[in-house]
Design a protein around this motif. Structure first.
Motif, PDB file in Angstrom:
ATOM      1  N   VAL A 115       0.856  -1.191   0.000  1.00 13.27           N
ATOM      2  CA  VAL A 115       0.000   0.000   0.000  1.00 13.27           C
ATOM      3  C   VAL A 115       0.889   1.237   0.000  1.00 13.27           C
ATOM      4  N   GLY A 116       0.292   2.372  -0.355  1.00 14.74           N
ATOM      5  CA  GLY A 116       1.046   3.623  -0.394  1.00 14.74           C
ATOM      6  C   GLY A 116       0.513   4.556  -1.465  1.00 14.74           C
ATOM      7  N   VAL A 117       0.781   5.841  -1.327  1.00 10.69           N
ATOM      8  CA  VAL A 117       0.276   6.826  -2.281  1.00 10.69           C
ATOM      9  C   VAL A 117       1.065   6.767  -3.578  1.00 10.69           C
ATOM     10  N   ASN A 118       0.542   7.375  -4.606  1.00  7.77           N
ATOM     11  CA  ASN A 118       1.221   7.409  -5.903  1.00  7.77           C
ATOM     12  C   ASN A 118       2.532   8.188  -5.800  1.00  7.77           C
ATOM     13  N   GLY A 119       3.503   7.729  -6.569  1.00  9.05           N
ATOM     14  CA  GLY A 119       4.753   8.480  -6.679  1.00  9.05           C
ATOM     15  C   GLY A 119       5.821   8.161  -5.653  1.00  9.05           C
ATOM     16  N   VAL A 120       5.560   7.181  -4.782  1.00 11.24           N
ATOM     17  CA  VAL A 120       6.548   6.871  -3.736  1.00 11.24           C
ATOM     18  C   VAL A 120       7.515   5.754  -4.170  1.00 11.24           C
ATOM     19  N   GLY A 121       7.287   5.189  -5.351  1.00 12.96           N
ATOM     20  CA  GLY A 121       8.148   4.098  -5.814  1.00 12.96           C
ATOM     21  C   GLY A 121       7.645   2.727  -5.426  1.00 12.96           C
ATOM     22  N   LYS A 122       6.327   2.614  -5.285  1.00  8.02           N
ATOM     23  CA  LYS A 122       5.716   1.352  -4.836  1.00  8.02           C
ATOM     24  C   LYS A 122       5.917   0.229  -5.859  1.00  8.02           C
ATOM     25  N   THR A 123       5.598   0.499  -7.113  1.00  4.70           N
ATOM     26  CA  THR A 123       5.708  -0.531  -8.152  1.00  4.70           C
ATOM     27  C   THR A 123       7.157  -0.958  -8.355  1.00  4.70           C
ATOM     28  N   THR A 124       8.072  -0.009  -8.345  1.00  3.69           N
ATOM     29  CA  THR A 124       9.500  -0.323  -8.477  1.00  3.69           C
ATOM     30  C   THR A 124       9.965  -1.199  -7.319  1.00  3.69           C
ATOM     31  N   THR A 125       9.491  -0.879  -6.118  1.00  4.65           N
ATOM     32  CA  THR A 125       9.870  -1.658  -4.933  1.00  4.65           C
ATOM     33  C   THR A 125       9.331  -3.081  -5.025  1.00  4.65           C
ATOM     34  N   ILE A 126       8.120  -3.236  -5.555  1.00  2.00           N
ATOM     35  CA  ILE A 126       7.543  -4.574  -5.752  1.00  2.00           C
ATOM     36  C   ILE A 126       8.439  -5.395  -6.679  1.00  2.00           C
ATOM     37  N   GLY A 127       8.875  -4.760  -7.768  1.00  2.29           N
ATOM     38  CA  GLY A 127       9.766  -5.439  -8.713  1.00  2.29           C
ATOM     39  C   GLY A 127      11.078  -5.861  -8.065  1.00  2.29           C
ATOM     40  N   LYS A 128      11.645  -4.979  -7.261  1.00  2.00           N
ATOM     41  CA  LYS A 128      12.926  -5.293  -6.597  1.00  2.00           C
ATOM     42  C   LYS A 128      12.767  -6.378  -5.545  1.00  2.00           C
ATOM     43  N   LEU A 129      11.636  -6.360  -4.824  1.00  3.35           N
ATOM     44  CA  LEU A 129      11.388  -7.395  -3.825  1.00  3.35           C
ATOM     45  C   LEU A 129      11.167  -8.749  -4.511  1.00  3.35           C
TER      46      LEU A 129
END
Length: 417
Positions: A210-224
Motif C-alpha cells: 500500500v502507499g500513495v502514488n509516486g513513492v516508488g511502490k511498483t518499483t519496490t515490488i519489482g525489486k522485492l
C-alpha cells in the motif's frame, strides 16, 4: 554483544566463522600434501610393474593400461584442486558480502551524513566539554534531520544519563554513544523486526503493498520480487492498481524484467476481482509468494480506504490469516510528510512493516527513527539506490553507521589499537 563488536562483524564479517572455514581449509591442504607425498611412490610402483610386463612382451594392451593410469593421476590432481577451491570460496565471499552491504548503507545515507554529521563534527569541535549548551545544539541538529521530537527527547535523556554515569567530561567519543543509544531506541528489545512473515514451504505467502502514488511502490515490488526469486522462490505479481494510468503496464515491465508472471485485468477493473484471480492463479501454479499492488490515490479519500478494506477481505476469505504482510511504501524525501502518511494508513489497514524508498536521495534520513519510535512499525526494507539489488533489509547498526561513518571508523580503529 557490544555495539562495536556487532558493527565490526557487519563491516568485515564474523571472524569466528571465517576461522572455522580457515581450519577446514588447512586440514584439506594437509590431506592434499599427504596425497602428493604418496603419489611418487605409487608412480614408481606403477613404472616397475610396467617394466616387468615389458620384459615378458611389449604388447598394445600393456600400453593401454599405462595411459589410463596417467589420466587417472591427472584427474585426481584436478579433483583435489577443485576441492580446495570449493573450501576456500566461502572465505572469499564472506568478507565482501558483509562489507558490500554495509557500504550500500554508507553510500545511501551520504546526503544525510554530509548534512547532519558534518554539523555534528563542527559541534564537537566547538565544544570541548559536554555541557547543557552542547546538548541543546545537538537536539536542534537531530530535529533538523527529521529524527522526530519524541525520539530526540528520549535520546537526550539517555545521553545525559550515560554522560553522568560514565563521568564523561569532553566530547571525544560522543558520536559512539549517540550511535549506540540510537540503535537501542530503534530496537527497543524487539527481535527479528526485518524478517518477512513467510509461510512454511508448500503454502502461499501473500504480501500486500500500500502507499500513495509516486513513492516508488511498483518499483519496490519489482525489486522485492527479484530478491525473493534469487532465494529460489516462485513469485506471482497482482496488478491491483487499476486506476492509475500506466500502472498495469509498469508492473508488467517489472514482471518481464525479473521473470515473474503478472495477473492483471483491464484498466478500471475492480481491484478485489484482480486479487481473487491472482490468488487462484498463484495456487494453481504452486507459487511461493504473491505480491499485490494496490491503488495509491490520496490517502485522505474515504473511497481509497474502503477499497483497501475490500481487497483485504477478499484475500483473507480465500486464504485465512492473509495477507501475511502489509507493507507501506513511503518516500524518504518527504520527511515528516511520510510520518503523516504512515499514521493515516495504519488507521485504515493493519500495516506490518515499512519500505522506505529513495533514502539515498534525502538529507533527512532520520525519519526512519521517527517512524519506528512514534508508530511502532518496523522499517523492513530501505531503498538505497537505483540498482536491482539496492533494496536492502533494514539494519539498525548499518543504518547508524551510515549516519556516523567517518567518526565511527576512527573509533573502531582506536579500539583495535
Amino acid at each position: 554483544m557490544s555495539f562495536f563488536k556487532r558493527l565490526k562483524d557487519k563491516l568485515v564479517g564474523n571472524p569466528v566463522e571465517e576461522e572455522k572455514v580457515k581450519e577446514i581449509t588447512e586440514e584439506e591442504v594437509v590431506e592434499q600434501k599427504q596425497d602428493e607425498a604418496t603419489e611418487p611412490a605409487q608412480i614408481e610402483a606403477t613404472i616397475e610393474e610396467v617394466e616387468k610386463v615389458e620384459e615378458v612382451s611389449v604388447t598394445e594392451s600393456s600400453i593401454e593400461t599405462e595411459i589410463p593410469e596417467e589420466i587417472d593421476q591427472e584427474q585426481l590432481e584436478q579433483q583435489e584442486v577443485q576441492e580446495v577451491a570449493l573450501v576456500e570460496e566461502p572465505v572469499e565471499e564472506k568478507k565482501p558480502s558483509a562489507w558490500s552491504i554495509t557500504q550500500k548503507f554508507k553510500a545511501g545515507l551520504e546526503k544525510t551524513r554530509n548534512s547532519f554529521t558534518s554539523k555534528v563534527n563542527d559541534l564537537v569541535a566547538r565544544y570541548r566539554k559536554v555541557d547543557e549548551d552542547f546538548f541543546e545544539e545537538l537536539e536542534d541538529l537531530l530535529l533538523q534531520a527529521d529524527v522526530g521530537f519524541e525520539t530526540v527527547m528520549e535520546l537526550m535523556d539517555k545521553l545525559r544519563f550515560e554522560v553522568q554515569r560514565k563521568n564523561i567530561k569532553d566530547t571525544n567519543g560522543i558520536q559512539t554513544i549517540i550511535s549506540e543509544k540510537l540503535v537501542e531506541i530503534y530496537e527497543q528489545g524487539e527481535e527479528d523486526l526485518i524478517e518477512l512473515n513467510m509461510q512454511p514451504e508448500g503454502e502461499l505467502t501473500v504480501i500486500l503493498f500500500v502507499g500513495v502514488n509516486g513513492v516508488g511502490k511498483t518499483t519496490t515490488i519489482g525489486k522485492l520480487a527479484h530478491r525473493l526469486k534469487s532465494q529460489g522462490k516462485t513469485v506471482v505479481l497482482a496488478a491491483g492498481d487499476t486506476f492509475r494510468a500506466g500502472a498495469i503496464d509498469q508492473l508488467q515491465v517489472w514482471g518481464d524484467r525479473v521473470g515473474c508472471e503478472v495477473i492483471k485485468q483491464s484498466e478500471g477493473s475492480d481491484p478485489a476481482a484482480v486479487m481473487y484471480d491472482a490468488i487462484r492463479a498463484a495456487k494453481n501454479r504452486k507459487a511461493d509468494v504473491l505480491i499485490c499492488d494496490t491503488a495509491g490515490r490520496l490517502q485522505n479519500k474515504v473511497n481509497l480506504m474502503n477499497e483497501l478494506e475490500k481487497v483485504h477481505r477478499v484475500i483473507s476469505r480465500e486464504i485465512p490469516n492473509a495477507p501475511h504482510e502489509v507493507l507501506l511504501a513511503l518516500d524518504a524525501t518527504t520527511g515528516q510528510n511520510a510520518l503523516v502518511q504512515a499514521q493515516t494508513f495504519k488507521e485504515a489497514t493493519n500495516v506490518t512493516g515499512i519500505v522506505l524508498t529513495k533514502l539515498d536521495g534525502t538529507a533527512k534520513g532520520g525519519i526512519v527513527l521517527a517512524i519506528r519510535n512514534k508508530l511502532h512499525i518496523p522499517v523492513k526494507f530501505v531503498g538505497l539506490g537505483e540498482k536491482m539489488d539496492d533494496l536492502q533489509p533494514f539494519d539498525a547498526e548499518r543504518y547508524v553507521y551510515g549516519l556516523f561513518a567517518d567518526g565511527l571508523d576512527k573509533e573502531l580503529q582506536n579500539n583495535e589499537d
